[in-house]
Design an enzyme around this catalytic site. Sequence first.
Site, PDB file in Angstrom:
ATOM      1  CG  ASN A 102      -1.756   1.226   1.493  1.00 17.78           C
ATOM      2  OD1 ASN A 102      -1.934   2.003   0.433  1.00 17.78           O
ATOM      3  ND2 ASN A 102      -2.213   1.546   2.587  1.00 17.78           N
ATOM      4  CD1 TRP A 103       3.287   1.140  -3.069  1.00 16.87           C
ATOM      5  CD2 TRP A 103       3.451   2.610  -4.773  1.00 16.87           C
ATOM      6  NE1 TRP A 103       3.929   0.329  -3.848  1.00 16.87           N
ATOM      7  CE2 TRP A 103       3.866   1.183  -5.241  1.00 16.87           C
ATOM      8  CE3 TRP A 103       3.193   3.454  -6.083  1.00 16.87           C
ATOM      9  CZ2 TRP A 103       4.386   1.095  -6.601  1.00 16.87           C
ATOM     10  CZ3 TRP A 103       3.653   3.142  -7.248  1.00 16.87           C
ATOM     11  CH2 TRP A 103       4.618   2.048  -7.240  1.00 16.87           C
ATOM     12  CE  LYS A 104       0.319   3.222   4.874  1.00 14.70           C
ATOM     13  NZ  LYS A 104       0.174   3.540   6.271  1.00 14.70           N
ATOM     14  CG  HIS A 111      -5.860   1.898   5.150  1.00 14.85           C
ATOM     15  ND1 HIS A 111      -5.234   2.808   6.122  1.00 14.85           N
ATOM     16  CD2 HIS A 111      -4.699   1.034   5.035  1.00 14.85           C
ATOM     17  CE1 HIS A 111      -4.143   2.528   6.465  1.00 14.85           C
ATOM     18  NE2 HIS A 111      -3.802   1.463   5.684  1.00 14.85           N
ATOM     19  CD  GLU A 128      -2.718   5.622   6.822  1.00 14.86           C
ATOM     20  OE1 GLU A 128      -2.885   5.564   5.647  1.00 14.86           O
ATOM     21  OE2 GLU A 128      -2.039   4.920   7.558  1.00 14.86           O
ATOM     22  CD  GLU A 130      -3.805  -2.500   7.205  1.00 12.85           C
ATOM     23  OE1 GLU A 130      -2.778  -2.683   6.674  1.00 12.85           O
ATOM     24  OE2 GLU A 130      -4.275  -1.319   6.933  1.00 12.85           O
ATOM     25  N   GLY A 164       2.149   2.176  10.904  1.00 15.69           N
ATOM     26  CA  GLY A 164       3.158   3.111  10.385  1.00 15.69           C
ATOM     27  C   GLY A 164       3.654   3.473  11.890  1.00 15.69           C
ATOM     28  CB  SER A 175       4.967  -1.940  12.027  1.00 16.93           C
ATOM     29  OG  SER A 175       4.555  -0.489  12.177  1.00 16.93           O
ATOM     30  N   GLY A 203       2.613  -1.126   4.257  1.00 14.95           N
ATOM     31  CA  GLY A 203       2.823   0.147   4.065  1.00 14.95           C
ATOM     32  C   GLY A 203       4.187   0.569   3.781  1.00 14.95           C
ATOM     33  N   GLY A 204       4.734   1.144   4.685  1.00 16.01           N
ATOM     34  CA  GLY A 204       6.121   1.668   4.549  1.00 16.01           C
ATOM     35  C   GLY A 204       7.077   0.755   3.884  1.00 16.01           C
TER      36      GLY A 204
HETATM   37  C1  PEP Z   1      -0.809   0.007   5.724  1.00 15.17           C
HETATM   38  O1  PEP Z   1      -0.751   1.100   5.067  1.00 15.17           O
HETATM   39  O2  PEP Z   1      -1.910  -0.772   5.575  1.00 15.17           O
HETATM   40  C2  PEP Z   1       0.190  -0.355   6.733  1.00 15.17           C
HETATM   41  C3  PEP Z   1       0.039  -1.529   7.375  1.00 15.17           C
HETATM   42  O3  PEP Z   1       1.378   0.380   7.114  1.00 15.17           O
HETATM   43  P1  PEP Z   1       2.648   0.064   7.574  1.00 15.17           P
HETATM   44  O4  PEP Z   1       2.977  -1.304   7.251  1.00 15.17           O
HETATM   45  O5  PEP Z   1       3.520   1.300   7.307  1.00 15.17           O
HETATM   46  O6  PEP Z   1       2.449   0.037   9.150  1.00 15.17           O
END
Ligand code: PEP
Length: 251
Positions: free
Chosen positions: A9-11, A96, A98, A168, A174, A214, A235-236
């Site tokens: 997930n590039w966000k 999500h 966010e 999640e 994050g 994470s 994500g990251g």
């Molecule tokens: C996400 O954006 O769905 C996510 C899990 O982010 P991260 O891996 O950065 O915690």
Amino acid sequence: MRKNIVAGNWKMNKTLQQGIELADEIKNLLTGQKLRCEVVIATPFIHLASVSEVVKGSVIGLAAENCADRFSGAFTGEVSAEMIKSTGATYCIIGHSERRTYYGENFEILKNKVLLALENDLKPIFCIGEYLEERKKNIQNEVVGKQLDGSVFNLAAEDFAKIILAYEPVWAIGTGLTATSEQAQQMHAFIRSLIAEKYGKEIAENTSILYGGSCNPANAAELFSKPDVDGGLIGGASLKAGDFKTIIDAF
Ligand code: PEP
């Protein structure tokens, strides 16, 4: 049997040019490799059509990170599921944390998004998870159960069977804090039990439930080793081709 999936997930990261480069790098790293999971990348809307050309004919599936809760019309700034489908994307992240937290997406809005994604032949990657306060109160199961009830347990069995779930925990997204593999397994098994109650054992066993929060090259193998963890929403760590590939290799 359910599929193992690693989805990035590039966000709101990467310019169009950087996104094309990253997709190309990931594709090159995966070309000719024997994979034990499906690979998906979710990009911002403006990247979709171009990245779709990059990943065409490769093992990589393409996802949007969101879609509108309306079919079409006077909704300035929105992007419909039908438009997403027309780019070549075949998945769509919905719900999500966010989006729920910063954009007020409630159960009803998300229910509409899921229906529209399915109508347009997009596979929803539906996200659920509790806040830290809720885990501290030990009500995480109840929270996740309500999220499922509110937005996807309305679906007929044949539609629910098309959905991918991503657990999640919001406190892990994050933040560098990861759920332990035991916490992830416990929640995934609980989610599967709810699906079994609602739709029966076969659909429950066939539903892919990804972990997100994470997840990184160092902890992916441990998380994915759990029987009810069918992959990750990343994500990251999906923004660096090498790290993303290491997570894919964790299978
Ligand atoms: C996400 O954006 O769905 C996510 C899990 O982010 P991260 O891996 O950065 O915690």
